[in-house]
Design a protein around this motif. Structure first.
Motif, mmCIF file in Angstrom:
data_model
loop_
_atom_site.group_PDB
_atom_site.id
_atom_site.type_symbol
_atom_site.label_atom_id
_atom_site.label_comp_id
_atom_site.label_asym_id
_atom_site.label_seq_id
_atom_site.Cartn_x
_atom_site.Cartn_y
_atom_site.Cartn_z
ATOM 1 N N PRO A 103 4.362 -18.763 9.668
ATOM 2 C CA PRO A 103 5.644 -19.402 9.949
ATOM 3 C C PRO A 103 6.815 -18.725 9.258
ATOM 4 O O PRO A 103 7.966 -19.102 9.466
ATOM 5 N N ASP A 104 6.532 -17.726 8.415
ATOM 6 C CA ASP A 104 7.583 -17.058 7.660
ATOM 7 C C ASP A 104 8.103 -15.856 8.447
ATOM 8 O O ASP A 104 7.426 -14.843 8.555
ATOM 9 N N PRO A 105 9.317 -15.922 8.994
ATOM 10 C CA PRO A 105 9.823 -14.823 9.816
ATOM 11 C C PRO A 105 10.074 -13.548 9.019
ATOM 12 O O PRO A 105 10.115 -12.462 9.568
ATOM 13 N N THR A 106 10.238 -13.667 7.689
ATOM 14 C CA THR A 106 10.480 -12.492 6.859
ATOM 15 C C THR A 106 9.192 -11.768 6.488
ATOM 16 O O THR A 106 9.223 -10.693 5.921
ATOM 17 N N ASN A 107 8.058 -12.366 6.799
ATOM 18 C CA ASN A 107 6.773 -11.777 6.413
ATOM 19 C C ASN A 107 5.780 -11.835 7.573
ATOM 20 O O ASN A 107 4.600 -12.036 7.384
ATOM 21 N N ASN A 108 6.304 -11.655 8.793
ATOM 22 C CA ASN A 108 5.462 -11.854 9.962
ATOM 23 C C ASN A 108 4.508 -10.695 10.229
ATOM 24 O O ASN A 108 3.657 -10.789 11.093
ATOM 25 N N SER A 109 4.635 -9.609 9.467
ATOM 26 C CA SER A 109 3.750 -8.472 9.688
ATOM 27 C C SER A 109 2.493 -8.530 8.842
ATOM 28 O O SER A 109 1.595 -7.709 9.013
ATOM 29 N N SER A 110 2.421 -9.474 7.907
ATOM 30 C CA SER A 110 1.275 -9.534 7.015
ATOM 31 C C SER A 110 0.123 -10.276 7.668
ATOM 32 O O SER A 110 0.256 -11.442 8.039
ATOM 33 N N PRO A 111 -1.042 -9.639 7.786
ATOM 34 C CA PRO A 111 -2.211 -10.320 8.359
ATOM 35 C C PRO A 111 -2.914 -11.214 7.330
ATOM 36 O O PRO A 111 -3.893 -11.869 7.671
ATOM 37 N N TYR A 112 -2.414 -11.212 6.089
ATOM 38 C CA TYR A 112 -3.074 -11.965 5.019
ATOM 39 C C TYR A 112 -2.229 -13.140 4.515
ATOM 40 O O TYR A 112 -2.470 -13.649 3.435
ATOM 41 N N TYR A 113 -1.256 -13.533 5.294
ATOM 42 C CA TYR A 113 -0.398 -14.657 4.907
ATOM 43 C C TYR A 113 -1.265 -15.891 4.592
ATOM 44 O O TYR A 113 -2.244 -16.152 5.286
ATOM 45 N N PRO A 114 -0.925 -16.643 3.502
ATOM 46 C CA PRO A 114 0.256 -16.532 2.624
ATOM 47 C C PRO A 114 0.023 -15.706 1.373
ATOM 48 O O PRO A 114 0.796 -15.798 0.422
ATOM 49 N N LEU A 115 -1.020 -14.892 1.342
ATOM 50 C CA LEU A 115 -1.349 -14.119 0.153
ATOM 51 C C LEU A 115 -0.669 -12.756 0.170
ATOM 52 O O LEU A 115 -0.495 -12.148 1.227
ATOM 53 N N ALA A 116 -0.305 -12.293 -1.018
ATOM 54 C CA ALA A 116 0.303 -10.969 -1.157
ATOM 55 C C ALA A 116 -0.802 -9.927 -1.281
ATOM 56 O O ALA A 116 -1.778 -10.116 -2.007
ATOM 57 N N THR A 117 -0.655 -8.833 -0.563
ATOM 58 C CA THR A 117 -1.587 -7.709 -0.668
ATOM 59 C C THR A 117 -0.800 -6.411 -0.643
ATOM 60 O O THR A 117 0.389 -6.388 -0.312
ATOM 61 N N ALA A 118 -1.462 -5.331 -1.014
ATOM 62 C CA ALA A 118 -0.841 -4.013 -0.960
ATOM 63 C C ALA A 118 -1.899 -3.006 -0.537
ATOM 64 O O ALA A 118 -3.101 -3.310 -0.519
ATOM 65 N N THR A 119 -1.454 -1.810 -0.206
ATOM 66 C CA THR A 119 -2.361 -0.710 0.126
ATOM 67 C C THR A 119 -2.179 0.391 -0.909
ATOM 68 O O THR A 119 -1.305 0.314 -1.783
ATOM 69 N N MET A 120 -2.971 1.435 -0.809
ATOM 70 C CA MET A 120 -2.858 2.556 -1.733
ATOM 71 C C MET A 120 -1.524 3.296 -1.574
ATOM 72 O O MET A 120 -1.097 4.016 -2.475
ATOM 73 N N GLN A 121 -0.864 3.085 -0.424
ATOM 74 C CA GLN A 121 0.402 3.767 -0.183
ATOM 75 C C GLN A 121 1.617 2.918 -0.582
ATOM 76 O O GLN A 121 2.749 3.404 -0.603
ATOM 77 N N THR A 122 1.412 1.668 -0.934
ATOM 78 C CA THR A 122 2.506 0.796 -1.375
ATOM 79 C C THR A 122 3.049 1.321 -2.704
ATOM 80 O O THR A 122 2.291 1.784 -3.559
ATOM 81 N N THR A 123 4.370 1.245 -2.899
ATOM 82 C CA THR A 123 4.942 1.686 -4.164
ATOM 83 C C THR A 123 4.749 0.618 -5.241
ATOM 84 O O THR A 123 4.621 -0.576 -4.942
ATOM 85 N N VAL A 124 4.738 1.074 -6.490
ATOM 86 C CA VAL A 124 4.576 0.143 -7.598
ATOM 87 C C VAL A 124 5.698 -0.882 -7.604
ATOM 88 O O VAL A 124 5.468 -2.073 -7.837
ATOM 89 N N PHE A 125 6.924 -0.438 -7.344
ATOM 90 C CA PHE A 125 8.015 -1.412 -7.398
ATOM 91 C C PHE A 125 7.890 -2.471 -6.318
ATOM 92 O O PHE A 125 8.273 -3.632 -6.540
ATOM 93 N N ASP A 126 7.375 -2.126 -5.143
ATOM 94 C CA ASP A 126 7.153 -3.147 -4.119
ATOM 95 C C ASP A 126 6.204 -4.219 -4.632
ATOM 96 O O ASP A 126 6.370 -5.410 -4.349
ATOM 97 N N VAL A 127 5.204 -3.818 -5.401
ATOM 98 C CA VAL A 127 4.269 -4.783 -5.986
ATOM 99 C C VAL A 127 4.967 -5.582 -7.091
ATOM 100 O O VAL A 127 4.753 -6.787 -7.230
#
Length: 443
Positions: A259-283
């Motif tokens: 239901p969150d339009p700002t996070n509609n691309s995350s397949p793991y909603y409502p949990l936060a996840t990252a990949t090996m390519q995510t920057t440290v500051f994004d985390v």
């Protein structure tokens, strides 16, 4: 790629495990100092006063218990113990002066392997709140948006602990709780407040019988309480046979639409996840925005590869590597300390009893929930279980879980009012040294 630079794998041999490093931290003997006698970090050996005694341990039940009966037995156990009973006869206590600079405070905390410490106001000789690694995350978040990397380096290193509350107000996150509890209050009562305060820790403050001044005894954490239960209540926890999924323990990937339009691309909603390519500051942004202390690292198929924690960021900050926050997680993991203990996982079908068995032998701060070997996608990320989730299942799901992150409610004032009404004004306290900060935050 060398084995040191690779993410720590999750062993497939057990459903509940921890990948342990072969190295260990050296044991250091702390100096013995009084609180508030220096402008730096004060380290002392706290000892149990003569009036504090361990009550008899729990009597084994005479028959097999149902899951609910086991929960009631554990609650009875906690009501008969005080917060002081959780601690050994002697233990180490780190207290930081509010005039201390942030970088020096981080040096002290990392030296002794702690992620939080009570603050002490030397001018008023009173407890002044808590300093946690989350405070540093908020500082990074603030200066990233308001300063250059070079400016952030100079400001953060010269920043003093007493000014951190101003940063928290600026980015709209709640401060660590100003609540404290007397060491001899029932442990069950303290647990209820641990669940409701977002910092998940509760300072124990006593009064000096000669001077009447405050004395910081220690800090009660959820891990200490759960470890205490695991060590002393095996005859009861063995009957907690319901699975974590049955009990609704943890936060899981939603099967409904996001239901969150700002996070509609995350397949793991409502949990936060990252990949090996995510920057440290994004985390770092996830840490500050959502008030969390770790983010699972997943691959394209959703399998958990690793875990990036607030402590990993603190190590970079302590070393002055602020520009490293632009690195990818893959690059940053190569700089991780060699004694990283690994990722603790479980499956949704694991019992609460099995989790307590793990807590008894391992230091656990959270469990990453993955699909089991018999599931369609073994190792795939499905949820996270925090210590707050476990404690809430023990104490009662009717207790609201304290929020954290941007916009979270500050609950200290409401908790003090409830405690005063139910038990009297001496049940929970607010240090005068922290009063002005508390009033400005709570109104």
């Amino acid at each position: 790629m060398t084995s040191q630079s690779q993410p720590i794998p999750i062993s497939p041999t057990t459903s509940l495990h921890r990948q342990v490093s072969s190295s260990s931290r050296p044991v250091r003997r702390p100096s013995i100092q009084g609180q508030g006698n220096s402008a730096g970090g004060s380290t002392s050996i706290a000892r149990r006063p003569s009036r504090a005694q361990h009550p008899p341990m729990i009597t084994p039940p005479q028959r097999a218990l149902s899951h609910q009966e086991a929960l009631e037995a554990l609650r009875g156990f906690l009501k008969e113990r005080s917060s002081y009973d959780v601690f050994p006869v002697s233990f180490r206590l780190i207290v930081l002066d509010t005039q201390l600079k942030v970088k020096k405070a981080l040096d002290v905390m990392l030296l002794y392997g702690v992620v939080s410490a009570p603050l002490w106001n030397t001018s008023t000789a009173k407890f002044a709140g808590m300093f946690t690694v989350q405070d540093v995350i908020h500082l990074i978040q603030y200066y990233y948006h308001t300063s250059s990397w070079e400016g952030a380096t100079a400001d953060v290193e010269q920043f003093r602990l007493h000014s951190i509350r101003d940063i928290e107000r600026a980015i709209s996150v709640p401060p660590p709780p100003l609540l404290s509890v007397h060491p001899f209050r029932p442990l069950y009562d303290a647990c209820r407040y641990l669940i409701r305060t977002h910092a998940r820790r509760l300072p124990l403050i006593d009064k000096d019988t000669q001077t009447g001044g405050e004395v910081v005894i220690s800090v009660l954490t959820q891990y200490r309480v759960l470890k205490f239960i695991a060590m002393n209540c095996r005859d009861i926890t063995q009957y907690l046979t319901a699975s974590v999924q049955e009990m609704g323990i943890g936060t899981y990937v939603s099967t409904e639409s996001n239901p969150d339009p700002t996070n509609n691309s995350s397949p793991y909603y409502p949990l936060a996840t990252a990949t090996m390519q995510t920057t440290v500051f994004d985390v770092v942004h996830m840490f500050s925005e959502q008030g969390i202390s770790a983010v699972p690292i997943v691959d394209s198929e959703g399998k958990v590869l690793n875990l990036y924690e607030t402590v990993d960021v603190i190590t970079l900050v302590r070393n002055g590597a602020y520009t490293s926050l632009d690195l990818t997680i893959s690059q940053a993991l190569k700089q991780r300390a060699v004694d990283f203990p690994g990722v603790v996982t479980c499956s949704p079908r694991d019992s609460l009893s099995a989790i307590f068995s793990l807590i008894k032998i391992r230091r656990v701060h959270r469990l990453v929930v993955v699909q089991g070997r018999d599931d369609p996608h073994p190792g795939r990320f499905v949820g996270v279980i925090s210590l707050s989730d476990i404690m809430r299942a023990l104490i009662g799901n009717d207790i609201p879980l304290g929020g954290a992150g941007v916009g979270a409610e500050v609950v200290d004032k409401a908790l003090r009012e409830e405690a005063a009404e139910a038990e009297g004004n001496d049940s929970f306290a607010l240090s005068e040294g922290s009063l002005s900060a508390g009033q400005s935050l709570e109104g």
